[in-house]
Design an enzyme around this catalytic site. Structure first.
Site, PDB file in Angstrom:
ATOM      1  N   HIS A 162       4.191  -1.233   4.287  1.00 55.81           N
ATOM      2  CA  HIS A 162       5.064  -0.909   5.417  1.00 55.81           C
ATOM      3  C   HIS A 162       4.298  -0.193   6.522  1.00 55.81           C
ATOM      4  CE1 HIS A 162       5.438   3.385   4.195  1.00 55.81           C
ATOM      5  NE2 HIS A 162       5.522   2.941   2.960  1.00 55.81           N
ATOM      6  N   CYS A 178       2.817   3.611  -2.019  1.00 50.76           N
ATOM      7  CA  CYS A 178       2.965   2.451  -1.145  1.00 50.76           C
ATOM      8  C   CYS A 178       1.762   2.327  -0.211  1.00 50.76           C
ATOM      9  CB  CYS A 178       4.254   2.568  -0.341  1.00 50.76           C
ATOM     10  SG  CYS A 178       5.754   2.442  -1.368  1.00 50.76           S
TER      11      CYS A 178
END
Length: 227
Positions: A162, A178
């Site tokens: 992301h 992440c």
């Protein structure tokens, strides 16, 4: 004869110089922005930073053997590769997870969202103080401008690729596992990948970004984006 010798010499010099060029910067990072992207990013609440050239978007030679359309993440070097045909790849600088929080393995992109909201997991709320239950979409959101959701065996792994509201940490290992890119880079990647594309996250200590003479190219996934 002398002219011919000079021409040959210049040709050899040109080849030598060409061999020294390992990468080139990809086109300007904002060319794929939509009007909404431009509006939101123009009012981003974080400071604009100069990303070191090493971690800026580059087109590079790619020595591994994954198929075009595959995403490969080298957490040791803090690089994400989007594999192109003919031995090339787009290389992006990323923020990766701290050592104890890093995930590795092979997954697929199961979902994609523009300007996603964020609902922190119980683990993240326990680890970090003063985390809200929900964060609405926008440049203030830690998920940033785009999110790619990684699935394994049809299940959400809870790991994402992301954007970020902390671009100053590109090239570092500080996330909760992440993979973060600058918002401009994650928009570029989002526009290239497809649902079902394989994502290979190399385990810490198994980075494979440099190409050493005599190395045998490695592969962690044999199928293509639909395989």
């Amino acid at each position: 004869m002398a002219r011919r010798g000079i021409a040959v010499l210049l040709g050899l010099v040109g080849l030598m110089l060409a061999g020294c060029v390992e990468s080139q910067l990809a086109p300007a990072p904002d060319v794929n922005l939509k009007p909404r992207d431009r509006q939101l990013l123009a009012n981003a609440p974080y400071a604009q930073v100069a990303i070191p050239e090493t971690y800026q978007r580059h087109i590079v030679g790619y020595h591994r053997r994954e198929s075009a359309g595959t995403v490969v993440i080298d957490t040791d070097s803090k690089f994400l590769y989007y594999v192109l045909p003919q031995g090339k790849a787009i290389r992006y600088g990323v923020t990766v997870g701290e050592e104890a929080l890093a995930w590795s393995g092979v997954a697929k992109i199961g979902r994609m969202e523009e300007w996603p909201s964020w609902t922190p997991t119980a683990h993240i709320k326990q680890r970090l103080a003063n985390i809200p239950d929900f964060v609405s979409p926008g440049p203030h959101n830690p998920m940033g401008a785009r999110a790619l959701y990684l699935y394994e065996g049809g299940r959400d792994t809870l790991y994402r690729i992301h954007g970020t509201n902390q671009p100053e940490y590109i090239g570092h290992a500080i996330s909760s596992g992440c993979i973060r890119l600058t918002n401009e880079d994650v928009i570029d990647l989002f526009n290239r990948v497809k649902i079902g594309a394989p994502v290979v996250v190399l385990a810490p200590g198994h980075g494979d970004s440099p190409t050493a003479p005599g190395d045998t190219p490695r592969v962690a996934y044999h199928g293509g984006p639909n395989g």
